[in-house]
Design a protein around this motif. Structure first.
Motif, mmCIF file in Angstrom:
data_model
loop_
_atom_site.group_PDB
_atom_site.id
_atom_site.type_symbol
_atom_site.label_atom_id
_atom_site.label_comp_id
_atom_site.label_asym_id
_atom_site.label_seq_id
_atom_site.Cartn_x
_atom_site.Cartn_y
_atom_site.Cartn_z
ATOM 1 N N ALA A 57 3.411 36.014 -17.493
ATOM 2 C CA ALA A 57 3.586 36.898 -16.473
ATOM 3 C C ALA A 57 2.972 38.308 -16.630
ATOM 4 O O ALA A 57 3.230 38.937 -17.594
ATOM 5 C CB ALA A 57 5.181 37.246 -16.050
ATOM 6 N N TYR A 58 2.089 38.738 -15.808
ATOM 7 C CA TYR A 58 1.580 40.051 -15.924
ATOM 8 C C TYR A 58 2.022 40.958 -14.727
ATOM 9 O O TYR A 58 1.812 40.621 -13.648
ATOM 10 C CB TYR A 58 -0.180 39.977 -15.686
ATOM 11 N N LEU A 59 2.350 42.268 -15.220
ATOM 12 C CA LEU A 59 3.149 42.907 -14.213
ATOM 13 C C LEU A 59 2.172 44.394 -14.258
ATOM 14 O O LEU A 59 2.055 45.053 -15.208
ATOM 15 C CB LEU A 59 4.457 43.120 -14.887
ATOM 16 N N THR A 97 16.495 48.096 -20.889
ATOM 17 C CA THR A 97 16.612 49.228 -20.206
ATOM 18 C C THR A 97 17.334 50.527 -21.007
ATOM 19 O O THR A 97 16.938 51.522 -21.074
ATOM 20 C CB THR A 97 17.003 49.319 -18.703
ATOM 21 N N ALA A 98 18.225 50.053 -21.670
ATOM 22 C CA ALA A 98 19.308 51.058 -22.409
ATOM 23 C C ALA A 98 18.631 51.258 -23.732
ATOM 24 O O ALA A 98 18.577 52.426 -24.113
ATOM 25 C CB ALA A 98 20.718 50.451 -22.822
ATOM 26 N N ALA A 99 17.839 50.450 -24.405
ATOM 27 C CA ALA A 99 17.075 50.586 -25.497
ATOM 28 C C ALA A 99 15.945 51.581 -25.168
ATOM 29 O O ALA A 99 15.400 52.325 -25.845
ATOM 30 C CB ALA A 99 16.580 49.141 -25.947
ATOM 31 N N LEU A 100 15.265 51.352 -24.055
ATOM 32 C CA LEU A 100 13.966 52.185 -23.674
ATOM 33 C C LEU A 100 14.618 53.594 -23.339
ATOM 34 O O LEU A 100 13.788 54.498 -23.280
ATOM 35 C CB LEU A 100 13.437 51.667 -22.332
ATOM 36 N N ALA A 101 15.629 53.698 -22.935
ATOM 37 C CA ALA A 101 16.415 55.134 -22.821
ATOM 38 C C ALA A 101 16.008 56.170 -24.077
ATOM 39 O O ALA A 101 16.070 57.210 -23.575
ATOM 40 C CB ALA A 101 17.721 54.963 -22.427
ATOM 41 N N VAL A 122 10.204 41.673 -12.438
ATOM 42 C CA VAL A 122 9.827 43.017 -11.657
ATOM 43 C C VAL A 122 10.498 44.198 -12.117
ATOM 44 O O VAL A 122 10.071 45.219 -12.232
ATOM 45 C CB VAL A 122 9.702 42.609 -10.073
ATOM 46 N N VAL A 123 11.917 44.031 -11.814
ATOM 47 C CA VAL A 123 12.827 45.110 -12.114
ATOM 48 C C VAL A 123 12.534 45.574 -13.597
ATOM 49 O O VAL A 123 12.691 46.819 -13.729
ATOM 50 C CB VAL A 123 14.137 44.489 -12.126
ATOM 51 N N SER A 126 11.313 49.426 -14.894
ATOM 52 C CA SER A 126 12.108 50.284 -15.933
ATOM 53 C C SER A 126 11.052 50.516 -16.931
ATOM 54 O O SER A 126 11.241 51.776 -17.542
ATOM 55 C CB SER A 126 13.167 49.447 -16.659
ATOM 56 N N ILE A 127 10.164 49.860 -17.464
ATOM 57 C CA ILE A 127 9.348 50.075 -18.565
ATOM 58 C C ILE A 127 8.132 51.167 -18.069
ATOM 59 O O ILE A 127 8.016 51.697 -18.902
ATOM 60 C CB ILE A 127 8.498 48.923 -19.026
#
Length: 689
Positions: free
Chosen positions: A263-265, A159-163, A296-297, A301-302
Motif C-alpha cells: 500500500a502506497y499512500l 497516532t499516540a506514539a507519533l504525538a 488512509v487515516v 496522521s503520519i
C-alpha cells in the motif's frame, strides 16, 4: 413399548456412531499439546480441517502455520499466551485459514488447559472445527467487528506514539517501535520526503532491499511513490503479479523479498504533499474496504506528524546556528594552562539554551574563565547569553576587578529589558603565581581536582543572580581568593551536569566529584567522559563545561602583576596582599617576603587613607645582574608623601619610616594624573619552592 419398537427395527451395525466418526462427519478434530516437549498430537480429522495430509505434519505446531496467514498466527499466539499466563482454564478463537487451493475458510480452535499442583500449565487438550458456515451469519459479523476494533486500536496507538515525535527520524522510529505495522500485518515500510519535485528516501524498507538509484527519484519516474505523489491518490497493490506488471523498474530488485501486497499512500498536510509512505506485506492477499480506510487515516496522521517534525527541525537548525554563533568560535591558547570546554544541548525543547563558557586572556599572564546559564531553553535565552558573554568579556579586558565585572554585567542585564536572569561564576587566575579570584552570582560551586586525582568542592561565597542583584540593589559580590598549585584542575560547569528531577543537588555534586576523580587525567578525555555521561542520562537542561589546569611553569624573569584596590573595599586589599605574597614566593624571594608584604601594605594603606581614590599596585622583577623586586603604588593625588615624627603617643606618621627601614631603596614619582610611590628590594637568585 419404546424398547419393543426399537427391538422390532433393524439397526445398523455401527449404531451408535463412535466419537471419531461423529467428529469427522461434522468436520471436527482433536489435538493434545504437550507443552514441555513442544509436541502436539493432531488427529486426522483435525488435519483435514486444516487441509493437511498426515505426511505433511511433523508433530510440531509450526507445521500448521502453512495454512495460517501471518496476522492470524500472531493473533492466535497472543490468545494462547494470555490464557497460559493469567491462569485461565480454557480459551477459544476464530481463525481464518487458507486452504490448499488458496480459498479462505474459517475455523474455531478451543483448548482446555491442564496445570500441575502449583498452577504451571502442562498440556492443552482441544478441538478444532470448521466454522465457515457458522461465521457466514452473525458470528462472522461479530468477528469482523472485533478485527475492526483491533485495527482502530492500532491506528490510535500509532497516532499516540507519533504525538511525541519531534524529528523525522522520531516519526520513523515511532512507526517501527509502536508495533502498529506488525499488528496491521505489514512487514516493513519505505518513506520519502518531497523536495523540489524530487523524492528523498528517508526509510529504506526491509534489510537488504535497497534499490540502487532510488535514494533520490523524480516524481515523473515509474515508481509507486512517484505515482501517488503525481495523482495524490493511494495505490493498493494486491498481488506480486500486479506489482511486477505495474512497476517493472522496481520489482526485479525486491522480487526475492516475498512481498505479496503493498500500500502506497501520499502524505498530505495542509493540502500540500510532503512525501509518500509505502507499507510492504508478506502473506497478504488483497485489501478490504476497512483496510483501505484505516490506512488512509493512518497516512493522514503520519503526514501531520511529519510536517510538525520538519518544522521543528527547521526551527532547531536556526536555533542551533544562533547558539553556535553566540558561543566562542575557538578557545585561545593560554600559556601556562591546559583548557577543555564542552557544550551539550538538552533533549527537550529546542535543544538549545542559555548555558555558555568563555576564556578571556588578560594582561600580565592572567586569564579569565567564565561559566554561566541564562534562564530558559529557547532562542531568546541564546540571544541574551550572547550579549551577556560579550559584555563580561569587555568588562574583564578593560581591567576591572572580578566583583566589578559581575556587578556591571548585572546592571547591563537589567537594562536589556528582558525577563531573564542569569547565574554565573567568573574566575580571574594568574597562572604564574596561581592566585585565582572567584566571584559567584547564584551559580553552583566549582570543583578542584588535586594533583593526586582527588576531587573536592570549592565553596565560594556568592551574590544574587545577574539581573536580580541590579533590580534589588545588591551589587556587592564577595571575592574568594585561592592559590592554585601547579597541576591542579579547576572544574566549572552549569547545573544541568548535576541536577536531575527528584534528586538532591548535593548528591549530584558528589556523583560529579566521583566522575572527575575516577576520570582520565588528560583534560580532553575527561571532558569527553563527562559529556558522555550527559548523553547517556539525557535530561531537560543543557550543559556547559570548562576545565582549566594550571601548568607547572613559573614566572619568568621580569614577571609583572598588577592589581586595582578600590577605596572601601577590604576584600580587594586582602586580595592584593595575597597576590603579593604569592608573587614573592613564585619569584623565589621568600626570604624577603615579610619585608615586601609589610612595605606594600603600608604604601597601599597610605594611598587609600590620604587620597580620595583607590590605588593600583604593581609588583615586578627588574632585569639586570643584581636581581631586584619592585613594588609600585599609584594613586590620583599629586600630594607627595613626607616623613614626620609621630610623637610619643602618635599612632600615625611612622609609615614612611618603616618603608625607609625595610626597603633597599624607595622614592616618589609624579605621574600625569597623580603619583607613584615605589620601593625596591634586592633578592637572592634561588628557585622558588
Amino acid at each position: 413399548m419404546t424398547e419393543r419398537a426399537a427391538g422390532s427395527l433393524s439397526l445398523p451395525d455401527d449404531w451408535p456412531a463412535d466419537t471419531r466418526t461423529s467428529l469427522t462427519l461434522n468436520r471436527m478434530g482433536t489435538f493434545d499439546w504437550h507443552l514441555d516437549s513442544g509436541l502436539m498430537h493432531v488427529d486426522e480429522s483435525a488435519l483435514s480441517v486444516f487441509d493437511l495430509r498426515p505426511d505433511e505434519y511433523d508433530g510440531r505446531p509450526r507445521s500448521l502455520a502453512a495454512r495460517l496467514p501471518h496476522t492470524e498466527g500472531v493473533r492466535l499466539n497472543r490468545v494462547v499466551a494470555r490464557a497460559l499466563r493469567d491462569g485461565s482454564v480454557d480459551y477459544g478463537a476464530y481463525l481464518r485459514i487458507l486452504r490448499r487451493d488458496g480459498s479462505p475458510h474459517w475455523i474455531h480452535v478451543q483448548g482446555f488447559i491442564r496445570r500441575d499442583a502449583v498452577g504451571r500449565p502442562q498440556r492443552v487438550i482441544g478441538i478444532v472445527r470448521d466454522a465457515t458456515q457458522e461465521l457466514a451469519e452473525s458470528t462472522a459479523r461479530l468477528e469482523l467487528d472485533t478485527v475492526r476494533r483491533v485495527q482502530t486500536s492500532v491506528v490510535e496507538s500509532t497516532t499516540a506514539a507519533l504525538a511525541h515525535a519531534r524529528t523525522v527520524q522520531d516519526v520513523i522510529d515511532a512507526l517501527k517501535e509502536s508495533h502498529g505495522l506488525e499488528r496491521l500485518g505489514a512487514t516493513s515500510l519505505v518513506m520519502g520526503l518531497l523536495k523540489a519535485r524530487r523524492i528523498h528516501l528517508v526509510a529504506d524498507g526491509p534489510e537488504g532491499s535497497h534499490v540502487p538509484g532510488t535514494r533520490v527519484t523524480r516524481t515523473d519516474e515509474g515508481y509507486p511513490m512517484s505515482e501517488v505523489l503525481r495523482t495524490l491518490t493511494p495505490r493498493f497493490i494486491e498481488s506480486a503479479r500486479e506489482f511486477a506488471a505495474s512497476y517493472p523498474l522496481l520489482w526485479p530488485h525486491i522480487s526475492e523479498l516475498g512481498i505479496t501486497a503493498a500500500a502506497y499512500l501520499p502524505l498530505i498536510a495542509q493540502a500540500r504533499p510532503i512525501g509518500a509512505l509505502g507499507l510492504l506485506y508478506r502473506d497478504k492477499n488483497g485489501f478490504t474496504a476497512e483496510d483501505r480506510n484505516l490506512l488512509v487515516v493512518l497516512g493522514s496522521s503520519i503526514a501531520q506528524s511529519l510536517q510538525r517534525a520538519m518544522l521543528f527541525e527547521q526551527d532547531h537548525d536556526l536555533a542551533q546556528g544562533l547558539q553556535q554563533a553566540m558561543l566562542p568560535r575557538r578557545i585561545p591558547a593560554v600559556p601556562g594552562a591546559e583548557i577543555a570546554v564542552r557544550y551539550r544541548s538538552a533533549r527537550l525543547g529546542r535543544d538549545i539554551g542559555g548555558d555558555w563558557y568563555d576564556i578571556i586572556p588578560l594582561p600580565g599572564g592572567r586569564v579569565g574563565a567564565v561559566i554561566g546559564d541564562v534562564q530558559g531553553h529557547d532562542t531568546h535565552a541564546a540571544a541574551v547569553m550572547g550579549q551577556l558573554r560579550i559584555v563580561l568579556r569587555a568588562y574583564a579586558t578593560e581591567g576591572h576587578a572580578p566583583a566589578t565585572v559581575m556587578a556591571r554585567a548585572s546592571v547591563f542585564l537589567r537594562e536589556l529589558d528582558t525577563d531573564r536572569f542569569a547565574t554565573c561564576t567568573y574566575v580571574e587566575a594568574d597562572l604564574a603565581t596561581g592566585v585565582a579570584r572567584f566571584v559567584r552570582a547564584g551559580h553552583v560551586d566549582p570543583l578542584i581536582r588535586d594533583t593526586d586525582g582527588s576531587c573536592r568542592r570549592l565553596p565560594v561565597p556568592g551574590g544574587m543572580p545577574l539581573g536580580l542583584s541590579a533590580v534589588f540593589g545588591r551589587l556587592d559580590y564577595p571575592v574568594k581568593t585561592v592559590e592554585l598549585d601547579a597541576g591542579q584542575t579547576l572544574v566549572l560547569y552549569t547545573d544541568g551536569l548535576v541536577e536531575q528531577p527528584g534528586t538532591d543537588l548535593d548528591d549530584g555534586m558528589r556523583v560529579l566529584a566521583a566522575l572527575v576523580r575516577d576520570g582520565p587525567r588528560d583534560l580532553q578525555l575527561l571532558a569527553d567522559r563527562l559529556s558522555e555521561v550527559v548523553d547517556e542520562r539525557g535530561g531537560e537542561d543543557d550543559v556547559a563545561l570548562l576545565l582549566l589546569r594550571r601548568g607547572g611553569a613559573r614566572a619568568p624573569a621580569g614577571g609583572r602583576l598588577r592589581q586595582h584596590v578600590a577605596q572601601g573595599d577590604p576584600e580587594a586589599l586582602r586580595t592584593a596582599r595575597h597576590m603579593i605574597r604569592a608573587a614573592v614566593g613564585a619569584w623565589g624571594a621568600r626570604d624577603r617576603s615579610d619585608d615586601i608584604e609589610l612595605v606594600a601594605d603600608e604604601l597601599i594603606t597610605n594611598a587609600l587613607l590620604h587620597t580620595d581614590s583607590g590605588a593600583v599596585v604593581t609588583v615586578r622583577v627588574l632585569p639586570g645582574t643584581e636581581r631586584r623586586l619592585l613594588v609600585e603604588v599609584e594613586d590620583r593625588s599629586s600630594t607627595l608623601p613626607r616623613r614626620r615624627e609621630a610623637g610619643a603617643a602618635g599612632v600615625s606618621g611612622r609609615g614612611l619610616l618603616l618603608v625607609d627601614e625595610l626597603a633597599d631603596e624607595w622614592g616618589v614619582e609624579s605621574r600625569g594624573s597623580g603619583k607613584c610611590v615605589w620601593s625596591e628590594f634586592i633578592v637572592r637568585h634561588r628557585p622558588s619552592r
